[in-house]
Design a protein around this motif. Structure first.
Motif, PDB file in Angstrom:
ATOM      1  N   PHE A  51      49.678  31.848  28.637  1.00  0.00           N
ATOM      2  CA  PHE A  51      48.338  31.363  28.311  1.00  0.00           C
ATOM      3  C   PHE A  51      47.290  31.860  29.285  1.00  0.00           C
ATOM      4  O   PHE A  51      46.193  32.246  28.908  1.00  0.00           O
ATOM      5  N   SER A  52      47.604  31.872  30.551  1.00  0.00           N
ATOM      6  CA  SER A  52      46.621  32.256  31.551  1.00  0.00           C
ATOM      7  C   SER A  52      47.342  32.591  32.848  1.00  0.00           C
ATOM      8  O   SER A  52      48.548  32.879  32.846  1.00  0.00           O
ATOM      9  N   GLU A  53      46.609  32.557  33.952  1.00  0.00           N
ATOM     10  CA  GLU A  53      47.199  32.802  35.249  1.00  0.00           C
ATOM     11  C   GLU A  53      46.377  32.087  36.312  1.00  0.00           C
ATOM     12  O   GLU A  53      45.216  31.755  36.100  1.00  0.00           O
ATOM     13  N   ASP A  54      47.012  31.840  37.432  1.00  0.00           N
ATOM     14  CA  ASP A  54      46.337  31.307  38.601  1.00  0.00           C
ATOM     15  C   ASP A  54      46.524  32.331  39.714  1.00  0.00           C
ATOM     16  O   ASP A  54      47.659  32.672  40.058  1.00  0.00           O
ATOM     17  N   ILE A  55      45.408  32.835  40.230  1.00  0.00           N
ATOM     18  CA  ILE A  55      45.484  33.803  41.326  1.00  0.00           C
ATOM     19  C   ILE A  55      45.393  33.025  42.635  1.00  0.00           C
ATOM     20  O   ILE A  55      44.380  32.385  42.913  1.00  0.00           O
ATOM     21  N   VAL A  56      46.460  33.068  43.447  1.00  0.00           N
ATOM     22  CA  VAL A  56      46.574  32.210  44.622  1.00  0.00           C
ATOM     23  C   VAL A  56      46.681  33.041  45.901  1.00  0.00           C
ATOM     24  O   VAL A  56      47.445  34.004  45.971  1.00  0.00           O
ATOM     25  N   VAL A  57      45.901  32.639  46.905  1.00  0.00           N
ATOM     26  CA  VAL A  57      45.971  33.277  48.219  1.00  0.00           C
ATOM     27  C   VAL A  57      46.775  32.390  49.160  1.00  0.00           C
ATOM     28  O   VAL A  57      46.338  31.271  49.479  1.00  0.00           O
ATOM     29  N   PRO A  58      47.954  32.827  49.606  1.00  0.00           N
ATOM     30  CA  PRO A  58      48.681  32.060  50.637  1.00  0.00           C
ATOM     31  C   PRO A  58      47.888  32.160  51.945  1.00  0.00           C
ATOM     32  O   PRO A  58      47.448  33.252  52.334  1.00  0.00           O
TER      33      PRO A  58
ATOM     34  N   TRP B 166      41.976  31.157  37.108  1.00  0.00           N
ATOM     35  CA  TRP B 166      42.189  32.173  36.076  1.00  0.00           C
ATOM     36  C   TRP B 166      41.173  33.307  36.149  1.00  0.00           C
ATOM     37  O   TRP B 166      40.085  33.184  36.696  1.00  0.00           O
ATOM     38  N   GLY B 167      41.567  34.417  35.531  1.00  0.00           N
ATOM     39  CA  GLY B 167      40.731  35.614  35.514  1.00  0.00           C
ATOM     40  C   GLY B 167      41.291  36.660  36.451  1.00  0.00           C
ATOM     41  O   GLY B 167      41.359  36.452  37.667  1.00  0.00           O
ATOM     42  N   ARG B 168      41.701  37.801  35.898  1.00  0.00           N
ATOM     43  CA  ARG B 168      42.312  38.848  36.719  1.00  0.00           C
ATOM     44  C   ARG B 168      41.249  39.776  37.295  1.00  0.00           C
ATOM     45  O   ARG B 168      41.272  40.993  37.130  1.00  0.00           O
ATOM     46  N   ASP B 169      40.306  39.189  38.016  1.00  0.00           N
ATOM     47  CA  ASP B 169      39.238  39.974  38.631  1.00  0.00           C
ATOM     48  C   ASP B 169      39.763  40.717  39.857  1.00  0.00           C
ATOM     49  O   ASP B 169      40.514  40.161  40.674  1.00  0.00           O
ATOM     50  N   GLU B 170      39.300  41.956  39.991  1.00  0.00           N
ATOM     51  CA  GLU B 170      39.812  42.813  41.061  1.00  0.00           C
ATOM     52  C   GLU B 170      39.599  42.208  42.445  1.00  0.00           C
ATOM     53  O   GLU B 170      40.464  42.301  43.321  1.00  0.00           O
ATOM     54  N   TYR B 171      38.466  41.557  42.660  1.00  0.00           N
ATOM     55  CA  TYR B 171      38.153  41.052  43.995  1.00  0.00           C
ATOM     56  C   TYR B 171      39.144  39.987  44.461  1.00  0.00           C
ATOM     57  O   TYR B 171      39.385  39.823  45.667  1.00  0.00           O
TER      58      TYR B 171
ATOM     59  N   VAL C   3      47.693  36.348  44.773  1.00  0.00           N
ATOM     60  CA  VAL C   3      48.967  36.629  44.116  1.00  0.00           C
ATOM     61  C   VAL C   3      48.965  35.934  42.756  1.00  0.00           C
ATOM     62  O   VAL C   3      48.613  34.758  42.653  1.00  0.00           O
ATOM     63  N   GLN C   4      49.345  36.649  41.726  1.00  0.00           N
ATOM     64  CA  GLN C   4      49.289  36.107  40.363  1.00  0.00           C
ATOM     65  C   GLN C   4      50.478  35.202  40.047  1.00  0.00           C
ATOM     66  O   GLN C   4      51.626  35.562  40.262  1.00  0.00           O
ATOM     67  N   ARG C   5      50.156  34.001  39.544  1.00  0.00           N
ATOM     68  CA  ARG C   5      51.166  33.079  39.039  1.00  0.00           C
ATOM     69  C   ARG C   5      50.863  32.834  37.567  1.00  0.00           C
ATOM     70  O   ARG C   5      49.801  32.302  37.231  1.00  0.00           O
TER      71      ARG C   5
ATOM     72  N   ALA D 166      47.130  41.536  23.680  1.00  0.00           N
ATOM     73  CA  ALA D 166      46.212  42.612  23.294  1.00  0.00           C
ATOM     74  C   ALA D 166      44.992  42.641  24.209  1.00  0.00           C
ATOM     75  O   ALA D 166      44.541  43.708  24.638  1.00  0.00           O
ATOM     76  N   LYS D 167      44.458  41.467  24.514  1.00  0.00           N
ATOM     77  CA  LYS D 167      43.293  41.386  25.385  1.00  0.00           C
ATOM     78  C   LYS D 167      43.612  41.923  26.774  1.00  0.00           C
ATOM     79  O   LYS D 167      42.842  42.711  27.345  1.00  0.00           O
ATOM     80  N   LEU D 168      44.748  41.510  27.327  1.00  0.00           N
ATOM     81  CA  LEU D 168      45.133  41.972  28.655  1.00  0.00           C
ATOM     82  C   LEU D 168      45.380  43.477  28.665  1.00  0.00           C
ATOM     83  O   LEU D 168      45.058  44.160  29.643  1.00  0.00           O
ATOM     84  N   TRP D 169      45.937  43.997  27.573  1.00  0.00           N
ATOM     85  CA  TRP D 169      46.176  45.446  27.494  1.00  0.00           C
ATOM     86  C   TRP D 169      44.861  46.195  27.542  1.00  0.00           C
ATOM     87  O   TRP D 169      44.715  47.200  28.243  1.00  0.00           O
ATOM     88  N   LEU D 170      43.880  45.681  26.808  1.00  0.00           N
ATOM     89  CA  LEU D 170      42.579  46.347  26.772  1.00  0.00           C
ATOM     90  C   LEU D 170      41.833  46.214  28.088  1.00  0.00           C
ATOM     91  O   LEU D 170      41.037  47.088  28.452  1.00  0.00           O
ATOM     92  N   LEU D 171      42.074  45.122  28.823  1.00  0.00           N
ATOM     93  CA  LEU D 171      41.386  44.909  30.090  1.00  0.00           C
ATOM     94  C   LEU D 171      42.003  45.699  31.233  1.00  0.00           C
ATOM     95  O   LEU D 171      41.359  45.906  32.261  1.00  0.00           O
TER      96      LEU D 171
END
Length: 384
Positions: A143-150, A299-304, A311-313, A346-351
């Protein structure tokens, strides 16, 4: 005060409230149409996650018609606390963005199906889990992701762990900003120390930026009031000022040892100073100073986010059926979930930058081919 800078099973009757049963090692209790406040405190300590916290549920109004399941060890330590709604033949768990092991999901599902004879489907939303030998029919869709910084122990350790270019930019733009604007200051306020105008100033900057980008999803008054209430309960606000005027800021939340990003914004007038990224960096450093062990970009796989060592979960929607027959009878639910998963893939592939480049290149090749054919053809001339 502002800080500177920086869950033997026994059968139940159909939903008996506030009842419990005990196995050899785990005690199960149910609280009908309520989340006792003390259990809410336990839930915060257990999951340390904003999206499974008493504050978030109470401010968002998500406690209406909600019941609570608690699994405890024999020494009364909570090992799973799930909030859920029962509607018709379905149970929906509203805890989200948390990691749940297979054993606790199995225990909950087995108890629900044995307790509520009318329930045929159980769903979890946006959770981390791995199922290997799960006995009930189910499907799990990303469904989504959580980008986490240890987070390390100190801000200096964090700075030292950054990539070469990112570390260089932090130092360069920090010096440039301080040199040209000696009055620059970044302060962090927590909970009751946050003044309402801090939040309003940051949201105003955010809304102005979104308007300039022709985006319609600005933060409305209802959401602003919800943010203010939530901040007072578990939030913190980082405010960056130049000559006393807010030029950037962040609104976040802290549950236990975890910090969660909310709103971050900066004045476009300071783009040349990388001030948005510096504000992000200073907010992470402030989270370290507050004793946090993780910073959640969510959420959101932003480059920054990856630049700051995120780290993506993966977060998945999990739907479980009482039997294979019930899966067939609820095939619409299953089909909808699969369709949602395909759309996301499909959305992630295009992004993906690499795929996007390939996609554009293929499109460019097709266009170029048609142009070349057009150039070779002259009206009135025969094609050979």
């Amino acid at each position: 005060m502002a800080a500177n800078y920086q869950l033997k099973y026994e059968e139940f009757v159909e939903h008996a409230s506030n009842t419990s049963t005990e196995s050899a090692s785990v005690v199960i209790s149910w609280h009908d149409n309520q989340l006792p406040e003390l259990v809410g405190v336990e839930m915060d300590k257990l999951y340390q996650n904003l999206y499974s916290s008493y504050a978030q549920f109470s401010v968002s109004g998500d406690l209406n018609n909600v019941s609570t399941y608690v699994a405890r060890t024999s020494d009364k330590k909570a090992i799973a606390i799930f909030l859920f709604r029962k509607e018709g033949d379905r149970v929906e768990v509203i805890n989200s963005v948390i990691k749940i092991n297979e054993e606790e999901i199995h225990r909950f599902v087995k108890n629900v199906f044995e307790t509520f004879r009318s329930v045929k489907v159980i769903s979890f939303h946006a959770v981390q889990t791995q199922l290997h030998a799960f006995p009930f029919p189910h499907h799990k869709i990303n469904f989504s992701e959580d980008i986490v910084v240890p987070l390390p122990d100190t801000g200096q350790e964090y700075l030292d762990s950054l990539g070469k270019n990112t570390k260089k930019n932090v130092k360069y733009y920090s010096n440039k900003l301080k040199r040209n604007f000696p009055s620059f200051e970044y302060k962090v306020y927590e909970k009751e120390d946050v003044e309402e105008h801090h939040i309003l100033d940051i949201i105003k900057i955010k809304n102005n930026r979104m308007a300039d980008n022709s985006k319609s999803m600005t933060i409305d008054e209802k959401e602003i009031q919800r943010l203010i209430h939530l901040v007072k309960l578990c939030g913190f606000v980082g405010v960056a000022t130049i000559d006393g005027r807010v030029c950037a800021g962040s609104i976040g939340y802290r549950i236990g040892e975890n910090a969660f990003g909310g709103v971050i914004a900066h004045d476009l007038a300071y783009d040349d100073y990388w001030i948005g990224m510096l504000c992000c960096y200073l907010t992470i450093c402030a989270s370290i100073d507050m004793g946090c062990r993780e910073y959640h970009f969510l959420w959101g796989r932003d480059e920054y986010k990856y630049r700051w060592l995120g780290v993506q979960r993966d977060l998945d929607n999990l739907t479980i059926y009482r039997s294979w027959m019930q899966l067939v009878l609820h095939c619409g639910t299953a089909f909808s979930a699969v369709l949602q998963g395909r759309k996301r893939q499909a959305k992630l592939w295009l992004l993906d930058p690499e795929n996007k480049e390939k996609h554009l290149s293929r499109f460019a090749i097709i266009i170029r081919s048609h142009i070349q054919k057009f150039k070779r053809f002259r009206p009135g001339e025969e094609r050979t």
